[in-house]
Scaffold this motif. Structure first.
Motif, PDB file in Angstrom:
ATOM      1  N   MET A   1       0.876  -1.189  -0.016  1.00 35.75           N
ATOM      2  CA  MET A   1       0.079   0.048   0.016  1.00 35.75           C
ATOM      3  C   MET A   1       0.677   1.236  -0.082  1.00 35.75           C
ATOM      4  SD  MET A   1      -3.095  -0.783   2.498  1.00 35.75           S
ATOM      5  CE  MET A   1      -3.750  -2.418   2.981  1.00 35.75           C
ATOM      6  N   THR A   2       1.142   1.456  -1.336  1.00 33.15           N
ATOM      7  CA  THR A   2       2.111   2.840  -1.304  1.00 33.15           C
ATOM      8  C   THR A   2       1.258   3.887  -1.520  1.00 33.15           C
ATOM      9  OG1 THR A   2       2.401   2.476  -3.632  1.00 33.15           O
ATOM     10  CG2 THR A   2       3.849   1.558  -2.303  1.00 33.15           C
ATOM     11  N   ASN A   3       1.758   5.165  -0.881  1.00 34.86           N
ATOM     12  CA  ASN A   3       1.419   6.510  -1.269  1.00 34.86           C
ATOM     13  C   ASN A   3      -0.194   6.367  -0.703  1.00 34.86           C
ATOM     14  OD1 ASN A   3       1.323   9.278  -1.781  1.00 34.86           O
ATOM     15  ND2 ASN A   3       0.804   8.871  -4.015  1.00 34.86           N
ATOM     16  N   SER A   4      -0.650   5.941   0.717  1.00 36.67           N
ATOM     17  CA  SER A   4      -1.992   5.889   1.032  1.00 36.67           C
ATOM     18  C   SER A   4      -2.657   7.128   1.357  1.00 36.67           C
ATOM     19  CB  SER A   4      -2.119   4.660   2.096  1.00 36.67           C
ATOM     20  OG  SER A   4      -1.354   5.297   3.100  1.00 36.67           O
ATOM     21  N   GLU A   5      -3.878   7.211   1.274  1.00 34.02           N
ATOM     22  CA  GLU A   5      -4.596   8.590   1.609  1.00 34.02           C
ATOM     23  C   GLU A   5      -5.935   8.009   2.158  1.00 34.02           C
ATOM     24  OE1 GLU A   5      -6.177  12.506  -0.737  1.00 34.02           O
ATOM     25  OE2 GLU A   5      -5.443  11.106  -1.829  1.00 34.02           O
ATOM     26  N   LYS A   6      -6.112   8.566   3.447  1.00 39.24           N
ATOM     27  CA  LYS A   6      -7.491   7.951   4.048  1.00 39.24           C
ATOM     28  C   LYS A   6      -8.562   9.062   3.721  1.00 39.24           C
ATOM     29  CE  LYS A   6      -7.158   6.231   8.291  1.00 39.24           C
ATOM     30  NZ  LYS A   6      -7.407   5.663   9.877  1.00 39.24           N
ATOM     31  N   PHE A   7      -9.740   8.406   3.507  1.00 33.95           N
ATOM     32  CA  PHE A   7     -11.080   9.573   3.419  1.00 33.95           C
ATOM     33  C   PHE A   7     -11.758   9.127   4.652  1.00 33.95           C
ATOM     34  CE2 PHE A   7     -15.085  10.327   1.976  1.00 33.95           C
ATOM     35  CZ  PHE A   7     -15.049  11.668   1.797  1.00 33.95           C
ATOM     36  N   ARG A   8     -12.165  10.214   5.290  1.00 32.73           N
ATOM     37  CA  ARG A   8     -13.116  10.053   6.467  1.00 32.73           C
ATOM     38  C   ARG A   8     -13.830  11.496   6.458  1.00 32.73           C
ATOM     39  NH1 ARG A   8     -10.890   8.398  11.445  1.00 32.73           N
ATOM     40  NH2 ARG A   8     -11.081   6.249  10.743  1.00 32.73           N
ATOM     41  N   PRO A   9     -14.963  11.864   6.427  1.00 30.52           N
ATOM     42  CA  PRO A   9     -15.335  13.047   6.526  1.00 30.52           C
ATOM     43  C   PRO A   9     -15.178  13.696   7.838  1.00 30.52           C
ATOM     44  CG  PRO A   9     -17.182  11.696   5.993  1.00 30.52           C
ATOM     45  CD  PRO A   9     -15.948  10.754   6.090  1.00 30.52           C
ATOM     46  N   GLY A  10     -15.168  14.905   7.924  1.00 32.26           N
ATOM     47  CA  GLY A  10     -14.707  15.932   9.325  1.00 32.26           C
ATOM     48  C   GLY A  10     -15.992  15.850   9.957  1.00 32.26           C
ATOM     49  N   SER A  11     -17.096  15.806   9.108  1.00 36.44           N
ATOM     50  CA  SER A  11     -18.556  16.002   9.928  1.00 36.44           C
ATOM     51  C   SER A  11     -18.604  14.663  10.573  1.00 36.44           C
ATOM     52  CB  SER A  11     -19.617  16.218   8.909  1.00 36.44           C
ATOM     53  OG  SER A  11     -19.597  15.226   8.061  1.00 36.44           O
ATOM     54  N   ALA A  12     -18.278  13.475  10.158  1.00 39.35           N
ATOM     55  CA  ALA A  12     -18.166  12.130  11.025  1.00 39.35           C
ATOM     56  C   ALA A  12     -17.599  12.140  11.972  1.00 39.35           C
ATOM     57  CB  ALA A  12     -18.096  11.033   9.958  1.00 39.35           C
ATOM     58  N   ILE A  13     -16.389  12.626  11.946  1.00 40.44           N
ATOM     59  CA  ILE A  13     -15.531  12.805  13.146  1.00 40.44           C
ATOM     60  C   ILE A  13     -16.102  13.655  14.094  1.00 40.44           C
ATOM     61  CG2 ILE A  13     -13.210  13.433  13.936  1.00 40.44           C
ATOM     62  CD1 ILE A  13     -12.329  12.697  11.209  1.00 40.44           C
ATOM     63  N   ALA A  14     -16.573  14.757  13.849  1.00 41.33           N
ATOM     64  CA  ALA A  14     -16.982  15.693  14.709  1.00 41.33           C
ATOM     65  C   ALA A  14     -18.374  15.095  15.396  1.00 41.33           C
ATOM     66  CB  ALA A  14     -17.193  17.131  14.222  1.00 41.33           C
ATOM     67  N   SER A  15     -19.277  14.654  14.656  1.00 43.73           N
ATOM     68  CA  SER A  15     -20.462  14.038  15.140  1.00 43.73           C
ATOM     69  C   SER A  15     -20.211  12.792  16.030  1.00 43.73           C
ATOM     70  CB  SER A  15     -21.163  13.343  13.951  1.00 43.73           C
ATOM     71  OG  SER A  15     -21.708  14.420  13.335  1.00 43.73           O
ATOM     72  N   GLY A  16     -19.230  12.022  15.670  1.00 39.26           N
ATOM     73  CA  GLY A  16     -18.847  10.720  16.597  1.00 39.26           C
ATOM     74  C   GLY A  16     -18.376  11.120  17.708  1.00 39.26           C
ATOM     75  N   TRP A  17     -17.365  12.079  18.148  1.00 42.13           N
ATOM     76  CA  TRP A  17     -16.831  12.534  19.345  1.00 42.13           C
ATOM     77  C   TRP A  17     -17.954  13.228  19.968  1.00 42.13           C
ATOM     78  CZ3 TRP A  17     -13.478  10.091  21.314  1.00 42.13           C
ATOM     79  CH2 TRP A  17     -12.454   9.379  20.433  1.00 42.13           C
ATOM     80  N   VAL A  18     -18.685  14.101  19.401  1.00 40.78           N
ATOM     81  CA  VAL A  18     -19.762  14.694  19.977  1.00 40.78           C
ATOM     82  C   VAL A  18     -20.706  13.708  20.757  1.00 40.78           C
ATOM     83  CG1 VAL A  18     -21.879  16.179  19.847  1.00 40.78           C
ATOM     84  CG2 VAL A  18     -19.690  17.104  19.119  1.00 40.78           C
ATOM     85  N   LEU A  19     -21.075  12.871  20.060  1.00 37.83           N
ATOM     86  CA  LEU A  19     -21.956  11.905  20.723  1.00 37.83           C
ATOM     87  C   LEU A  19     -21.436  10.894  21.902  1.00 37.83           C
ATOM     88  CD1 LEU A  19     -24.038  10.480  17.723  1.00 37.83           C
ATOM     89  CD2 LEU A  19     -24.699  11.724  19.507  1.00 37.83           C
ATOM     90  N   ILE A  20     -20.163  10.551  21.652  1.00 42.95           N
ATOM     91  CA  ILE A  20     -19.347   9.959  22.683  1.00 42.95           C
ATOM     92  C   ILE A  20     -19.182  10.871  23.996  1.00 42.95           C
ATOM     93  CG2 ILE A  20     -17.194   8.997  23.169  1.00 42.95           C
ATOM     94  CD1 ILE A  20     -17.060   7.867  20.358  1.00 42.95           C
ATOM     95  N   ALA A  21     -18.758  12.031  23.682  1.00 41.53           N
ATOM     96  CA  ALA A  21     -18.713  12.970  24.864  1.00 41.53           C
ATOM     97  C   ALA A  21     -20.218  13.088  25.891  1.00 41.53           C
ATOM     98  CB  ALA A  21     -18.555  14.203  24.562  1.00 41.53           C
TER      99      ALA A  21
END
Length: 187
Positions: A1-21
């Protein structure tokens, strides 16, 4: 896996951490101010773990040789020569061996999203999107665009690879937390 790039929307990260908190806050409140702590840990633990599974765990990993889609219970890895088509109808998906695999991390927008788009965003042209899900203003459109660029630049050097890894342990953990909270409420 060369030159990898991860796609995860920022809105999902924010929503997930807000719900966990939010759920951790309920647990802390029950610890400090009293209440049925076992029920709270069971139900809020299930909510926090479910938030992690739905918002934080899914992602798409794009690399020079292929694509890896990580969903809550499955990981799909395929080299670009096996990917027949990249679609954005309900979410960004790939077609491999006449089967469709959806990426939870890149959902397509609803029909209301088209009302917020300018008419020039959907005009026929060389690289203009065909539908709202192809728009670069949506998660599915951005992920599909990034994947199409990698797919066009792919030069088949190695052997083709396709792998699906299923892991249902996370669903068992979620079910156990829910059952723990339900059992604690009846005791």
């Amino acid at each position: 896996m060369t030159n990898s790039e991860k796609f995860r929307p920022g809105s999902a990260i924010a929503s997930g951490w807000v719900l966990i908190a939010f759920f951790v806050g309920f647990i802390l409140q029950s610890l400090f101010y009293g209440g049925d702590i076992l029920v709270t840990i069971g139900i809020c633990g299930a909510g926090a773990y479910g938030s992690y599974l739905l918002f934080l765990k899914p992602y798409v990993l794009l690399f020079d040789e292929g694509i890896k889609i990580v969903n809550p219970t499955k990981e799909i890895t395929a080299t670009w020569d096996l990917v027949e088509e990249i679609e954005t109808k309900y979410s960004m998906s790939i077609h491999v061996n006449e089967r469709t695999y959806y990426a939870w991390a890149a959902p397509a927008p609803s029909g209301r999203h088209s009302r917020r788009m300018h008419k020039t965003d959907l005009l026929p042209g060389a690289d203009a999107p065909r539908r709202v899900g192809d728009s670069l203003k949506s998660d599915s459109g951005v992920c599909a665009y990034m994947a199409n660029i990698r797919r066009k630049n792919f030069t088949g050097v190695g052997a083709s690879e396709f792998e699906i890894i299923s892991d249902n342990r996370s669903l068992y953990i979620l079910a156990a937390l829910i059952l723990f909270g339900a059992a604690a409420s009846f005791i």
